[in-house]
Design an enzyme around this catalytic site. Sequence first.
Site, PDB file in Angstrom:
ATOM      1  N   ASP A 117       0.842  -1.196   0.000  1.00 24.65           N
ATOM      2  CA  ASP A 117       0.000   0.000   0.000  1.00 24.65           C
ATOM      3  C   ASP A 117       0.877   1.245   0.000  1.00 24.65           C
ATOM      4  O   ASP A 117       2.031   1.198   0.397  1.00 24.65           O
ATOM      5  CB  ASP A 117      -0.847   0.040   1.279  1.00 24.65           C
ATOM      6  N   LYS A 122      -3.759   2.869  -2.304  1.00 21.48           N
ATOM      7  CA  LYS A 122      -5.092   3.443  -2.455  1.00 21.48           C
ATOM      8  C   LYS A 122      -5.191   4.630  -1.519  1.00 21.48           C
ATOM      9  O   LYS A 122      -4.757   4.584  -0.402  1.00 21.48           O
ATOM     10  CB  LYS A 122      -6.168   2.416  -2.089  1.00 21.48           C
ATOM     11  N   THR A 140      -1.838  -1.947  14.596  1.00 20.22           N
ATOM     12  CA  THR A 140      -2.786  -1.089  13.908  1.00 20.22           C
ATOM     13  C   THR A 140      -2.621   0.369  14.348  1.00 20.22           C
ATOM     14  O   THR A 140      -2.128   0.652  15.446  1.00 20.22           O
ATOM     15  CB  THR A 140      -4.213  -1.599  14.150  1.00 20.22           C
ATOM     16  N   MET A 145      -9.763   7.730   9.456  1.00 19.36           N
ATOM     17  CA  MET A 145     -10.586   8.550   8.564  1.00 19.36           C
ATOM     18  C   MET A 145      -9.740   9.442   7.687  1.00 19.36           C
ATOM     19  O   MET A 145      -8.557   9.618   7.903  1.00 19.36           O
ATOM     20  CB  MET A 145     -11.547   9.411   9.373  1.00 19.36           C
ATOM     21  N   GLY A 149       1.534   9.220  12.678  1.00 25.55           N
ATOM     22  CA  GLY A 149       1.912   8.589  13.932  1.00 25.55           C
ATOM     23  C   GLY A 149       3.114   7.671  13.784  1.00 25.55           C
ATOM     24  O   GLY A 149       3.255   6.973  12.786  1.00 25.55           O
TER      25      GLY A 149
HETATM   26  N1  SAH Z   1      -5.022  -1.310   8.221  1.00 19.32           N
HETATM   27  C1  SAH Z   1      -4.641  -0.010   8.726  1.00 19.32           C
HETATM   28  C2  SAH Z   1      -5.708   1.047   8.525  1.00 19.32           C
HETATM   29  C3  SAH Z   1      -5.974   1.394   7.106  1.00 19.32           C
HETATM   30  S1  SAH Z   1      -7.152   2.687   6.957  1.00 19.32           S
HETATM   31  C4  SAH Z   1      -4.301  -0.152  10.190  1.00 19.32           C
HETATM   32  O1  SAH Z   1      -4.562  -1.200  10.789  1.00 19.32           O
HETATM   33  O2  SAH Z   1      -3.756   0.793  10.735  1.00 19.32           O
HETATM   34  C5  SAH Z   1      -6.112   4.077   6.772  1.00 19.32           C
HETATM   35  C6  SAH Z   1      -6.259   5.003   7.956  1.00 19.32           C
HETATM   36  O3  SAH Z   1      -5.471   4.529   9.035  1.00 19.32           O
HETATM   37  C7  SAH Z   1      -5.769   6.382   7.711  1.00 19.32           C
HETATM   38  O4  SAH Z   1      -6.732   7.189   7.079  1.00 19.32           O
HETATM   39  C8  SAH Z   1      -5.497   6.874   9.107  1.00 19.32           C
HETATM   40  O5  SAH Z   1      -6.682   7.255   9.756  1.00 19.32           O
HETATM   41  C9  SAH Z   1      -4.991   5.620   9.776  1.00 19.32           C
HETATM   42  N2  SAH Z   1      -3.520   5.565   9.793  1.00 19.32           N
HETATM   43  C10 SAH Z   1      -2.749   4.639   9.226  1.00 19.32           C
HETATM   44  N3  SAH Z   1      -1.445   4.876   9.476  1.00 19.32           N
HETATM   45  C11 SAH Z   1      -1.393   5.973  10.235  1.00 19.32           C
HETATM   46  C12 SAH Z   1      -0.343   6.732  10.841  1.00 19.32           C
HETATM   47  N4  SAH Z   1       0.943   6.392  10.705  1.00 19.32           N
HETATM   48  N5  SAH Z   1      -0.685   7.814  11.559  1.00 19.32           N
HETATM   49  C13 SAH Z   1      -1.947   8.173  11.710  1.00 19.32           C
HETATM   50  N6  SAH Z   1      -2.985   7.501  11.170  1.00 19.32           N
HETATM   51  C14 SAH Z   1      -2.712   6.413  10.442  1.00 19.32           C
END
Ligand code: SAH
Length: 496
Positions: A248, A270, A331, A383, A412
């Site tokens: 991704d 995406k 996550t 989001m 993050g």
């Molecule tokens: N599978 C991923 C989530 C995918 S949806 C997981 O488990 O984390 C994508 C969303 O995840 C982003 O829009 C954001 O809200 C969050 N996200 C993913 N990585 C992030 C990061 N490093 N810092 C902040 N938000 C993050």
Amino acid sequence: MKLYPLFADLSQRTVLVVGGGAVAERKIEALLGARALVTVHAPILTERLQHWVSEKRIAHHAGAFEEGLFDRVWLVVAATSDHVMNRRLAALAAQRRIFTNVVDDAALSSFHVPAVIDRAPLIIAISSGGDAPMLARLLRERLETLLDDSLGALATLAQKLRQRIRMRIPDMAPRRSFYESLFAGPVAALLRQGRPDAALAAAEQALASAPAPVAGSVVLVGAGPGDPGLLTLRALRALNEADVILHDRLVGAGVLELARRDAQRIEVGKQAGNHHTTQDGIHALLLAHARAGKRVVRLKGGDPFVFGRGGEELEFLREHGISCEVVPGITAAVACAAYAGVPLTHRDHAQSVRFVTAHCQSSRDTLDWAALAQERQTLAVYMGVAELATLQTRLLEHGRAASTPFALIENGTRAEQRVVTGTLGILAERALVHAVRSPALLILGEVAALASTLAWFGSPPLGATVHDIRAAVPVRALPVAAFAEHSGLLAAIHHV
Ligand code: SAH
């Protein structure tokens, strides 16, 4: 008459047959063949039917017809020559929604019994909808002579080997030609000769000498939120063994650097509203590389099973017989909370935490806002930043206090991490002031207030009060220029 063909499972289901003559006897024989429980209603029975009754293979009701006979009945076959009786039966059964066949009366029947060529487990059924029963019968005779008796044994043999054939020849086209040779070649000949054991041995030999498939595989790997240190050992091992990596956009460069040097890297990133590769496209790529015998890693941000569509990918691959593993990842909610100093649960502040996505209209509309607005729980919202204003409005509408603290974490766990804090009443405004961009995760709830005191990674949270900043860091030691863009903090410092 346009009929819907179906094959019914009548095993252990009660069928009422009305009539005790030769026609009824034929119908009952077929029903017993399907292991139906037959009740026959007739004053007089043929000799054979009487025999079946005495052997308790069928139940007999000899008295006057009563409607109670329809109880627990799935089908009715009316095989009497009494037209008035047949009509009455058909009407009564229709009232109770029980399908009825009136022998030789298509108009009164709600189901028809086709002409059948029986090569169990293979059954061929022919119907003319009652319009040309003779034609159906002729056709059946023709097919009877064409289709060898051994066809049933051939179908049974194919069923026995089906799973192994599938494993050995996973691709559709070669599997099809294998079946063709099985059905037309020496195996079928041996069955015609009544030698089932020799036929099975020949089929097994043919299977063993089919070219072995190249065994590709897919590992769905969670890459975590960005900091490569948050990868699991299993993830690292999978990355080291990969021939192909489909990743991704969210997966950081630091993580990709750890993968095998010569692994082919394909970005299938995406972004909300801007889909580079469709989900179907990703499925097709995974399948193509696995089928080419490659060890494929599907690398996803965070955890593959949290808002990552990992479930769909796994389903698809399993359906296509590809061997799969899943390696969980940290996550975003868990990682961002830790790196912002926000415990997601806390004995004093929150007894539960919800992972929510509000990426688009459809996900927003299905959320239970009343439940989300409850106190003493933490929301971790994945989001697009554009959704913040709606989120704020809906939660306030559903009674969450405007004073509820939040921490909004952008990037993050990465070097560029920023944390913006504040309260629900000014959420969207704070995000706008600080120009928060994707990827960002919102933590909303009583626990978010702890960010101001527990933050430990990267720059201190933006939006902390003057008091908090004084307590946390010696303000004059801060390189002011570095924060110049963050107007909230700048304002706070000016205030000092
Ligand atoms: N599978 C991923 C989530 C995918 S949806 C997981 O488990 O984390 C994508 C969303 O995840 C982003 O829009 C954001 O809200 C969050 N996200 C993913 N990585 C992030 C990061 N490093 N810092 C902040 N938000 C993050």
